[in-house]
Design a protein around this motif. Structure first.
Motif, PDB file in Angstrom:
ATOM      1  N   ASP A 216       0.874  -1.167   0.000  1.00  0.00           N
ATOM      2  CA  ASP A 216       0.000   0.000   0.000  1.00  0.00           C
ATOM      3  C   ASP A 216       0.908   1.212   0.000  1.00  0.00           C
ATOM      4  O   ASP A 216       1.524   1.524   1.010  1.00  0.00           O
ATOM      5  CB  ASP A 216      -0.822   0.055   1.298  1.00  0.00           C
ATOM      6  CG  ASP A 216      -2.218  -0.486   1.111  1.00  0.00           C
ATOM      7  OD1 ASP A 216      -2.646  -0.622  -0.046  1.00  0.00           O
ATOM      8  OD2 ASP A 216      -2.873  -0.767   2.124  1.00  0.00           O
ATOM      9  N   THR A 217       1.025   1.882  -1.121  1.00  0.00           N
ATOM     10  CA  THR A 217       1.842   3.090  -1.148  1.00  0.00           C
ATOM     11  C   THR A 217       1.068   4.203  -0.454  1.00  0.00           C
ATOM     12  O   THR A 217      -0.090   4.448  -0.782  1.00  0.00           O
ATOM     13  CB  THR A 217       2.153   3.475  -2.603  1.00  0.00           C
ATOM     14  OG1 THR A 217       2.981   2.457  -3.148  1.00  0.00           O
ATOM     15  CG2 THR A 217       2.881   4.807  -2.685  1.00  0.00           C
ATOM     16  N   ILE A 218       1.697   4.840   0.526  1.00  0.00           N
ATOM     17  CA  ILE A 218       1.036   5.935   1.234  1.00  0.00           C
ATOM     18  C   ILE A 218       1.113   7.171   0.342  1.00  0.00           C
ATOM     19  O   ILE A 218       2.203   7.628  -0.003  1.00  0.00           O
ATOM     20  CB  ILE A 218       1.704   6.185   2.601  1.00  0.00           C
ATOM     21  CG1 ILE A 218       1.586   4.911   3.463  1.00  0.00           C
ATOM     22  CG2 ILE A 218       1.073   7.378   3.304  1.00  0.00           C
ATOM     23  CD1 ILE A 218       2.387   4.954   4.754  1.00  0.00           C
ATOM     24  N   THR A 219      -0.049   7.675  -0.077  1.00  0.00           N
ATOM     25  CA  THR A 219      -0.053   8.793  -1.013  1.00  0.00           C
ATOM     26  C   THR A 219      -0.218  10.137  -0.313  1.00  0.00           C
ATOM     27  O   THR A 219       0.163  11.169  -0.852  1.00  0.00           O
ATOM     28  CB  THR A 219      -1.162   8.643  -2.067  1.00  0.00           C
ATOM     29  OG1 THR A 219      -2.406   8.427  -1.400  1.00  0.00           O
ATOM     30  CG2 THR A 219      -0.882   7.455  -2.981  1.00  0.00           C
ATOM     31  N   ASP A 220      -0.809  10.150   0.877  1.00  0.00           N
ATOM     32  CA  ASP A 220      -0.966  11.413   1.596  1.00  0.00           C
ATOM     33  C   ASP A 220      -1.318  11.113   3.052  1.00  0.00           C
ATOM     34  O   ASP A 220      -1.940  10.080   3.334  1.00  0.00           O
ATOM     35  CB  ASP A 220      -2.074  12.254   0.950  1.00  0.00           C
ATOM     36  CG  ASP A 220      -1.860  13.763   1.160  1.00  0.00           C
ATOM     37  OD1 ASP A 220      -0.946  14.137   1.922  1.00  0.00           O
ATOM     38  OD2 ASP A 220      -2.610  14.546   0.567  1.00  0.00           O
ATOM     39  N   ILE A 221      -0.930  12.017   3.941  1.00  0.00           N
ATOM     40  CA  ILE A 221      -1.337  11.899   5.340  1.00  0.00           C
ATOM     41  C   ILE A 221      -1.701  13.291   5.861  1.00  0.00           C
ATOM     42  O   ILE A 221      -1.251  14.305   5.330  1.00  0.00           O
ATOM     43  CB  ILE A 221      -0.251  11.264   6.250  1.00  0.00           C
ATOM     44  CG1 ILE A 221       1.026  12.105   6.291  1.00  0.00           C
ATOM     45  CG2 ILE A 221       0.071   9.856   5.820  1.00  0.00           C
ATOM     46  CD1 ILE A 221       2.066  11.584   7.290  1.00  0.00           C
ATOM     47  N   ALA A 222      -2.537  13.323   6.895  1.00  0.00           N
ATOM     48  CA  ALA A 222      -2.864  14.594   7.552  1.00  0.00           C
ATOM     49  C   ALA A 222      -3.264  14.288   8.986  1.00  0.00           C
ATOM     50  O   ALA A 222      -3.754  13.187   9.290  1.00  0.00           O
ATOM     51  CB  ALA A 222      -4.007  15.299   6.829  1.00  0.00           C
ATOM     52  N   TYR A 223      -3.029  15.270   9.854  1.00  0.00           N
ATOM     53  CA  TYR A 223      -3.408  15.128  11.252  1.00  0.00           C
ATOM     54  C   TYR A 223      -4.629  16.003  11.504  1.00  0.00           C
ATOM     55  O   TYR A 223      -4.633  17.188  11.168  1.00  0.00           O
ATOM     56  CB  TYR A 223      -2.257  15.576  12.151  1.00  0.00           C
ATOM     57  CG  TYR A 223      -2.593  15.584  13.621  1.00  0.00           C
ATOM     58  CD1 TYR A 223      -2.485  14.420  14.379  1.00  0.00           C
ATOM     59  CD2 TYR A 223      -3.035  16.753  14.241  1.00  0.00           C
ATOM     60  CE1 TYR A 223      -2.808  14.425  15.727  1.00  0.00           C
ATOM     61  CE2 TYR A 223      -3.355  16.759  15.586  1.00  0.00           C
ATOM     62  CZ  TYR A 223      -3.243  15.590  16.323  1.00  0.00           C
ATOM     63  OH  TYR A 223      -3.570  15.594  17.653  1.00  0.00           O
ATOM     64  N   VAL A 224      -5.676  15.397  12.060  1.00  0.00           N
ATOM     65  CA  VAL A 224      -6.890  16.155  12.388  1.00  0.00           C
ATOM     66  C   VAL A 224      -7.360  15.748  13.777  1.00  0.00           C
ATOM     67  O   VAL A 224      -7.809  14.622  13.984  1.00  0.00           O
ATOM     68  CB  VAL A 224      -8.033  15.881  11.384  1.00  0.00           C
ATOM     69  CG1 VAL A 224      -9.229  16.795  11.695  1.00  0.00           C
ATOM     70  CG2 VAL A 224      -7.592  16.107   9.947  1.00  0.00           C
ATOM     71  N   LYS A 225      -7.228  16.651  14.716  1.00  0.00           N
ATOM     72  CA  LYS A 225      -7.793  16.481  16.055  1.00  0.00           C
ATOM     73  C   LYS A 225      -7.608  15.082  16.638  1.00  0.00           C
ATOM     74  O   LYS A 225      -8.577  14.352  16.862  1.00  0.00           O
ATOM     75  CB  LYS A 225      -9.274  16.844  16.028  1.00  0.00           C
ATOM     76  CG  LYS A 225      -9.480  18.330  15.780  1.00  0.00           C
ATOM     77  CD  LYS A 225     -10.917  18.751  15.938  1.00  0.00           C
ATOM     78  CE  LYS A 225     -11.032  20.259  15.756  1.00  0.00           C
ATOM     79  NZ  LYS A 225     -12.395  20.702  15.565  1.00  0.00           N
ATOM     80  N   GLY A 226      -6.388  14.710  16.845  1.00  0.00           N
ATOM     81  CA  GLY A 226      -6.122  13.455  17.527  1.00  0.00           C
ATOM     82  C   GLY A 226      -6.040  12.237  16.629  1.00  0.00           C
ATOM     83  O   GLY A 226      -5.801  11.127  17.110  1.00  0.00           O
ATOM     84  N   ASN A 227      -6.246  12.416  15.329  1.00  0.00           N
ATOM     85  CA  ASN A 227      -6.148  11.283  14.408  1.00  0.00           C
ATOM     86  C   ASN A 227      -5.227  11.612  13.241  1.00  0.00           C
ATOM     87  O   ASN A 227      -5.202  12.754  12.764  1.00  0.00           O
ATOM     88  CB  ASN A 227      -7.519  10.938  13.827  1.00  0.00           C
ATOM     89  CG  ASN A 227      -8.446  10.353  14.867  1.00  0.00           C
ATOM     90  OD1 ASN A 227      -8.140   9.322  15.478  1.00  0.00           O
ATOM     91  ND2 ASN A 227      -9.565  11.012  15.104  1.00  0.00           N
TER      92      ASN A 227
END
Lengths: 338, 350
Positions: B155-166
């Motif tokens: 699974d190539t990780i294409t994007d990540i983001a942090y939103v309120k504890g997740n």
């Protein structure tokens, strides 16, 4: 500066020898090594004093083809005097093995559905990442490139060894009802002849080009929007006491990589192979079959060439009743060894 | 240190305690450095596709700066390559992110382009100086994403983001065509399975496909948290974060359809002169500025026409943009390829 001061490179470490003055606490203020020319920051690494030698150990191994510029500038030095600079070449490349080549491409059939979704390109050795798409060409009957056939994923979908690249035809052109599909149509047209060409200039992990160009010719077939139906599969059970392969024959070609991973025989160790243009799945047990009842377990995420999954078409027409069959995560197919 | 600043530091330290309690000091053993995201208190998340894992490292970069000076680094790829003792064609800059607190710029880099490439994280400060963020001795934690790697499948990780504890992680399989969005609580919990969420896309209410997410940004509409996501099959959709529950099946609402060959690469949301906008870098159509007022009223596109949905304009002078990132309230960062030399610079938000 005394005449005997020199800069040496041995065992991947740069050292200033013969400088007798008391060194400053920050050795990088008098000795730096630069990779290549131009106005670039110094290389990362660590410094130490070994006797009277100032030693710089680069954080990363030196590479061939790079000129490393070591500059020693003691506090008293000016641009014209007392400054010592020596250039070293990176290590000579070790003897190269055979050139990397495209070994095979899946699907292996020479007729592909107009809504073909994926290609797998297998290489004989590790490739480099970051420059794949300019080297993958879909050519039409006149040898002209078919524009925008593939969706270019920046990260590139390699396997861990970088010996297999997955290429997706643009799903926006395959899925019905989207703008790209309406503007350009499907990348493949039924009845037309195509050549998938991998050019030789693609670099492998060593930076060397491929041994040769690779071509695969195929013809566009009809659109396939029918989900694979296990009721249409034909299983051939092996005989007890033999190590014959259990086989499943499919009416149409299936996705090569998923065939290797998504069908299994419960409780039996063995080896899976795929044959006949991905229309045949074979399971050869590690030990001879014993008479009895067995179960094949099929993950319903198994896809055919057009991305139709078991029990679910690639693009489900929600206006058509029954086009979206409820499907469990897996299903089992019983067979008996006699 | 002025008293006011001291109190900010103390407050930050207090907040940081919760997040870092589960972290350990030592080597963050990344196999690759892909997409980046900042969490609270200078915590940097790194997507590691080669390990099928998510890393969190404490950068300690927590001194607040409200406005950042304009930045321009020509040939940043050449500078980075030289620091790593190699040539520019032997490195890849995989992502660029601004620390929203300090405004320092972080780069995730591969040294080498083959399977043995070394992951490197670098920080660029206001003076243009590039320094390495140590991965050898750093407070960190990590989470192996379940089923992210099996044999040849990745699974190539294409994007990540942090939103309120997740941490929201978008992945794209190199085998099955399926969505794989995961919501991973942070601090990471060993027991958490980070179960995948199936994302679907219905075109004009009729044809429905599984739709992997390529790139996304967190976005607040009327106090509700969404992600604005671009699918592999090109539409831009909004998905309420409240719907992103492990094991659930979610269908995004189309807010824009983009034309053929358009690959959204990165997005930046911003507010200017009383209006909301999204700046989007595209593969073939350059950079687009989308009018994003009243996205809450969007009921989705139901009829296909040409490029449809929210109004947009193309910004012709931005070419070769590979990454786009928010810098401060009035500037964005662009990483653009200028004929082999990759330049990093700030631009005023248009």
């Amino acid at each position: 500066m005394a005449q005997s001061v020199s800069i040496q490179l041995d065992d991947g470490r740069f050292r200033v020898e013969g400088w007798k003055a008391s060194p400053p606490s920050d050795l990088s203020s008098i000795f730096q090594v630069f990779a290549g020319d131009g106005d670039v920051p110094p290389m990362l690494g660590s410094y130490s004093l070994e006797g009277h030698s100032i030693v710089f150990r680069p954080q990363f191994p030196l590479v061939s083809g790079i000129r490393y510029r070591a500059v020693f500038a003691p506090p008293s030095a000016t641009l014209n005097a007392g400054r010592l600079e020596r250039v070293f070449d990176g290590p000579v490349k070790s003897a190269d093995g055979p050139a990397t080549r495209v070994e095979r491409i899946y699907p292996s059939a020479d007729v592909l559905p107009a809504n073909q979704l994926k290609l797998y390109i297998y290489f004989s050795a590790a490739m480099s990442r970051g420059d794949a798409y300019p080297h993958i060409h879909l050519l039409d009957e006149a040898g002209q490139p078919v524009p925008l056939a593939f969706v270019e994923i920046d990260q590139e979908l390699w396997d861990p060894s970088y010996q297999r690249l997955t290429v997706l035809f643009d799903p926006g052109r395959i899925k019905r009802g989207l703008v790209p599909q309406q503007e350009l149509g499907m990348p493949i047209v039924e009845g037309k002849q195509y050549t998938l060409m991998i050019d030789q200039h693609w670099r492998d992990a060593r930076g060397a080009p491929l041994a040769n160009e690779f071509r695969k010719a195929f013809r566009g077939g009809p659109v396939d929007r029918t989900p694979p139906d296990p009721k249409e599969w034909r299983e051939t059970a092996p005989r007890a006491g033999t190590s014959e392969a259990l086989t499943i024959d499919f009416p149409d070609s299936m996705d090569y990589a998923l065939l290797l991973r998504m069908i299994d025989v419960a409780g039996v160790a063995g080896m899976i192979t795929v044959d006949r243009n991905e229309t045949e799945w074979l399971f050869t047990p590690d030990h001879p079959w014993k008479a009895g009842d067995y179960r094949l377990v099929v993950d319903t995420a198994l896809e055919d060439l057009a991305g139709n999954r078991v029990g679910r078409a690639f693009d489900v027409d929600t206006f058509q009743p029954g086009s979206h069959l409820a499907s469990a995560k897996s299903l089992t197919l019983p067979f008996t060894v006699r | 240190m002025p008293l006011k600043m001291l109190s900010i530091v103390l407050l930050t330290a207090a907040i940081a305690f919760g997040a870092t309690a589960s972290m350990v000091d030592g080597k963050a053993d990344l196999k690759s450095a892909g997409p980046l995201a900042f969490g609270p208190d200078g915590i940097l998340f790194i997507g590691d596709s080669a390990a099928g894992a998510l890393f969190a490292i404490e950068t300690g970069d927590t001194a607040a700066t409200k406005t950042a000076p304009a930045v321009q680094v020509k040939g940043v790829n050449e500078k980075v390559a030289a620091m790593l003792g190699t040539s520019a064609d032997q490195i890849l800059i995989n992502d660029v992110k601004t620390n929203p607190v300090s405004k320092n710029i972080y780069l995730s880099v591969s040294r080498g382009r083959g399977p043995d490439a070394t992951p490197v994280i670098l920080r660029l400060d206001f003076t243009g100086k590039i320094t390495q963020v140590s991965l050898d001795k750093v407070m960190h934690s990590s989470l192996v994403l379940p089923n992210a790697k099996t044999g040849e499948r990745v699974d190539t990780i294409t994007d990540i983001a942090y939103v309120k504890g997740n941490v929201i992680v978008a992945g794209l399989s190199n085998e099955e065509f399926a969505s794989n969005l995961r919501v991973v609580p942070f601090p990471f919990q060993a027991a958490d399975k980070g179960a995948g969420i199936e994302i679907f896309h219905g075109s004009h209410g009729r044809y429905e496909t599984a739709s992997p997410v390529r790139t996304f940004i967190p976005y607040t509409i009327n106090n509700q948290e969404y992600i604005l996501a671009s699918y592999t099959c090109t539409p831009l959709v909004k998905i309420p974060i409240s719907e992103l529950k492990p094991g659930s099946k979610v269908k995004g609402t189309t807010i824009a359809e983009l034309g053929a060959g358009n690959r959204p690469l990165d997005m930046v949301a911003y507010h200017k002169d009383g209006h909301d906008y999204i700046l989007m870098a595209n593969s073939s159509r350059g950079v687009m500025k989308l009018q994003a007022d009243h996205l809450e009223k969007y009921q989705g596109i139901t009829m296909p026409t040409d490029i449809t949905g929210v109004p947009y304009q193309s910004l012709a002078d931005l070419k070769g943009v590979k990454h786009l990132e928010k810098y401060d309230d009035s500037m964005a960062l662009v990483l653009a390829d200028a004929g082999g030399s990759i330049d990093l610079r700030s631009i005023p938000l248009p």
